[in-house]
Scaffold this motif. Structure first.
Motif, short mmCIF file in Angstrom:
data_model
loop_
_atom_site.label_atom_id
_atom_site.label_comp_id
_atom_site.label_asym_id
_atom_site.label_seq_id
_atom_site.Cartn_x
_atom_site.Cartn_y
_atom_site.Cartn_z
N ASN A 441 39.04 34.88 46.80
CA ASN A 441 40.07 35.26 47.76
C ASN A 441 40.17 36.79 47.80
N LYS A 442 40.01 37.38 48.97
CA LYS A 442 40.00 38.84 49.08
C LYS A 442 41.32 39.46 48.67
N ASP A 443 42.42 38.69 48.79
CA ASP A 443 43.72 39.22 48.39
C ASP A 443 43.93 39.17 46.88
N ILE A 444 43.15 38.31 46.21
CA ILE A 444 43.31 38.15 44.76
C ILE A 444 42.15 38.81 44.02
N HIS A 445 40.96 38.57 44.49
CA HIS A 445 39.75 39.09 43.82
C HIS A 445 39.33 40.39 44.49
N LYS A 446 40.11 41.42 44.18
CA LYS A 446 39.90 42.72 44.82
C LYS A 446 38.89 43.57 44.07
N ASP A 482 33.59 43.66 50.81
CA ASP A 482 34.65 42.70 50.53
C ASP A 482 35.60 43.13 49.41
N ASP A 512 38.42 41.34 38.56
CA ASP A 512 39.10 40.09 38.92
C ASP A 512 38.11 38.92 38.96
N TYR A 598 32.98 34.40 49.52
CA TYR A 598 34.35 34.66 49.97
C TYR A 598 34.86 33.65 50.97
#
Length: 806
Positions: A441-446, A482, A512, A598
């Motif tokens: 998840n791009k919002d979590i796995h930055k 990403d 992350d 992703y």
């Protein structure tokens, strides 16, 4: 028995010769061909009046350029104008042409396996070059990955695209119009180096791939079927190779140039021949290539049974038969076949049905064979007729208006590169996904930590038989768009640098998520290179395990390979949350992998080969050709059809980010199959104490074979993510039949289903063709009795009782 074999193999390895390919060392007696002729830079086609004028010739005096005549008459006129010596100089991959009659030179040899290729570019007979106005062409995934999509329309679209680029390159003077692809040999053994080029281990699936790929290369809209297929217009000319029973490169003391494949007729009909039969009969391929090896003591390229009786006779080839390269040299020097002098060997091969040699070292010997009465001139005429009919059909003499305007704007287009990316996405197989590790998840796995052998892969993504690419999108390139990426380079195929391992462990501690790109490449598996084992290099295994142990989050492991790998250590390690197999994904491979990681694309690929445990290689030598198990020798069976032992991952395996359910909507329970009036029932091999029906089986070649099993499967997506599902349908023969496959693919389709929705897939399976089995006698027969149809690896199935009636 297995430990003894393992010990013997280990001893052989210590004294095994190197596996490097060596070309013939003798110098051809005729002048070596010059640089690629750029005919099309100056003239649109061979029969251009201006071209004849430049040669001080009047085109009106040459009937072979008279478009009002039939192709047959034109070819006959062309051949009649040549001397024996001139004729002989046209039946090699570099055709010298004859200036005095206006016949231009021609180079037959190009490759287009998964994009226009540079393979062979340094050979004088090769036709393709890159540079100048054509710096590159679109490079699609290696065949094994595209096939994992189980999507026939995708396979055809890839071929249509690469043929468009090839036609444009021809107009620009960078190639010619005949391409020796596809490779359609069965991946019988997991160690074979050329698995990347093949459509997998299932003969039927390979056949379906070949039909779609050849049709995509050749078909001109509106001329898919004509009354005379020998004159059907084609876009470019394809070639089904390598016939027959070829699947060994260099394994200990066995190498392809002299290997004698001892094959039962049952296996020939059932497995080795089927893809070629489908390619030629259904695909209408314009060429077939014979292989280096012998089959039961007879060289494939010198066997009239294989060439004249089977390819041209039974299968009715509309085109020419070509040898693998330098075949005369290898038959003479390596195989020392019959200890014949070379001119007699050349005569026997041409008399057997060969039309063209990939090579040019036989001209003097062919002329001598004619003078000695060992070779009729009419056999050379036959070869030339087969060759020039194909060149007439493909527009070499007259052009083809539909394609004559193709140019640089038809190569490396955005549409083509997007299709290359989609092909890679559709083929990628999700092998493991514990607790939904993927998608990220791009919002979590930055913050991503990236490393491994292939993190910044370029050429490794192309595999072999590739060309110069339009561009590369590496995994590192793509994932940097990403996330905030920390990457560690320096882990090669051996990955023994402990400093690099330490750097990767530090990188993963602050990330992350961590993605490791591991695997093998074309230096480990490829033409001339068979593997000895199925393991990753120990350095890679150690690297993966150390990084996984140091990581606070599950590791994503991406594997690049063609053949299967025993990755049991990663499959069983809970710290490795997800495993993706990405084959060799082509120039857009990084883009496709990032889309899957992703979640922009939900993986739906299925393995087209079995991934065996490494000890499989210790239990059976690669040179054992039979598919069925050999109880006396303790050999296991081969492929999903006959191997019932443990696997790392089975044929057809593949996960998704969603869940699909199958429901049968309609299916028959009984089929009455008609026999001809005087057709005899045939006894069939039965298991001990098994009882067979009154009419056990019938040979399908003498049956009408009109009956089909028509059924529908509802595919429901009961998850929360849209996705595509490859529905593979198997048939299980009646239980009483001895030696029958465990199961066999009879149909497949790929369907997109939105989350919470369903789609109905309709199947129509020809009873004779798909439910038949090959008896020990090599007859293909339809057994009577209860057949089972199984949908994928699910419990959804139904029985069909086949009754043979007059």
């Amino acid at each position: 028995m297995a430990p003894i074999i393992s010990l013997l193999l280990s001893l052989l390895l210590l004294i095994s010769p190197s596996s490097s390919r060596t070309l013939p060392t003798s110098t051809p007696s005729t002048p070596q061909p010059g640089p690629i002729q750029t005919l099309n830079r100056n003239y649109k086609f061979a029969c251009d009046p201006a071209r004849f004028k430049s040669l001080s010739l009047d085109i009106n005096n040459f009937a072979y350029c008279n478009k009002s005549l039939s192709y047959y008459d034109r070819v006959d006129d062309l051949i009649s104008r040549m001397s024996v010596g001139e004729k002989v100089h046209q039946i090699s991959d570099y055709a010298y042409g004859v200036d005095r009659i206006g016949l231009p030179k021609y180079k037959w040899w190009s490759e287009i396996l998964h994009g226009v290729s540079t393979v062979g570019q340094f050979d004088p007979g090769h036709a393709t070059s890159f540079g100048g106005d054509v710096p590159g062409a679109t490079q699609f995934p290696e065949v094994i990955l595209s096939v994992a999509s189980f999507n026939e329309s995708l396979w055809k679209s890839i071929a249509q695209t690469v043929s468009t680029e090839a036609r444009a390159m021809y107009n620009l003077g960078h190639t010619y119009l005949t391409f020796w692809s596809p490779v359609i040999n069965v991946a019988r053994d997991p160690r074979w180096g050329r698995i990347m080029e093949t459509p997998g281990e299932d003969a039927f699936t390979i056949g379906k791939y070949s039909v779609n790929f050849v049709r995509g290369l050749q078909d001109v809209e509106g001329f898919e079927v004509t009354s005379d297929l020998n004159t059907r217009p084609i876009k470019i000319a394809s070639c089904c190779k390598h016939f027959a029973a070829y699947d060994i490169e260099n394994w200990y003391f066995s190498e392809r140039f002299s290997f004698n494949a001892r094959v039962t007729e049952q296996d020939m009909v059932e497995s080795f021949n089927l893809p070629f039969e489908m390619c030629i009969k259904e695909g209408d391929s314009t060429s077939a290539m014979c292989s280096y090896n012998q089959v039961n003591g007879f060289p494939s390229c010198a066997d009239p049974k294989l060439l004249t009786q089977t390819i041209r006779g039974e299968w009715n080839l509309h085109g020419y038969i070509v040898s693998d390269c330098y075949i005369y040299q290898y038959l003479h020097d390596n195989q020392k076949w019959l200890n014949l002098p070379k001119e007699e060997l050349v005569a026997k091969v041409i008399n057997a049905g060969l039309d063209l040699e990939c090579g040019w070292d036989h001209h003097d010997q062919a002329i001598l064979a004619v003078k000695q009465g060992k070779l009729r001139e009419k056999e050379i005429d036959r070869a030339l007729k087969n060759l020039y009919l194909v060149l007439m059909r493909v527009g070499f003499f007259d052009g083809m208006e539909k394609y004559d305007s193709f140019g640089t704007d038809h190569i490396c287009t955005q549409e083509h590169m997007d299709l290359a990316a989609d092909a890679a996405r559709q083929g990628i197989v999700l092998l493991k996904n514990v607790n939904n590790t993927l998608p990220l998840n791009k919002d979590i796995h930055k913050k991503l930590a990236l490393g491994g052998t292939h993190v910044n892969a370029t050429d490794a993504m192309k595999g072999n038989y590739a060309g110069t690419q339009c561009r590369f999108v590496t995994p590192l390139n793509a994932l940097q768009a990403d996330a905030n990426v920390t990457y560690v380079l320096g882990c090669d195929l051996y990955c023994n640098n402990k400093t690099v391992t330490g750097q990767m462990k530090n990188a993963t501690s602050g990330a992350d998520a961590t993605v490791l790109f591991m695997g093998i490449d074309a230096s480990i598996e490829g033409e001339t290179i068979d593997r000895r084992e199925l393991l990753l290099n120990p350095g890679q295994v150690s690297f993966i395990e150390e990084v996984a142990n140091a990581s606070k989050n599950p590791i994503v492991l991406v594997i690049l390979s063609a053949g299967g790998l025993d990755v049991s250590f990663a499959k069983d390690n809970d710290k490795i949350g997800a495993i993706l197999w990405a084959g060799y994904p082509g120039q857009e491979g990084g883009r496709a992998i990032a889309d899957v990681i992703y979640g922009r694309y939900n993986p739906g690929g299925r393995l087209p080969i079995t991934w065996y445990p490494n000890n499989y290689t210790e239990s059976i030598p690669m040179t054992s050709m039979q598919f069925r198990p050999d109880q006396e020798l303790g050999y296991p069976g081969r492929t999903y059809k006959f191997y019932d032992g443990p696997t790392v991952y089975p044929f057809g395996y593949g996960l998704s980010y969603t869940t699909f359910n199958y429901t049968l909507k309609a299916n028959p329970t009984k089929i009455e199959t008609k026999l001809e009036k005087y057709q005899k029932c045939l006894q069939i091999s039965t298991k001990n104490s098994a009882t067979s029906p009154q009419c056990p089986s019938a040979v399908i070649t003498t049956m009408p074979c009109n009956e089909t099993i028509d059924f529908e499967v509802e595919v429901a997506n009961i998850g929360k993510v849209d996705g595509s599902d490859a529905v593979i349908v198997y048939a299980v023969p009646p239980e009483y039949v001895d030696g029958a496959p465990i199961k066999q693919v009879v149909a497949f389709d790929r369907v997109f289903v939105g989350a919470g929705k369903s789609q109905v897939v309709k199947f129509s399976v020809n009873v004779c063709q798909r439910l038949s089995v090959v008896e020990k006698t090599a007859y293909r027969v339809l057994p009577a009795g209860a057949h089972k149809i199984v949908i994928g690896d699910s419990s959804v199935s139904f029985d069909v009782d086949v009754e043979l009636v007059y």
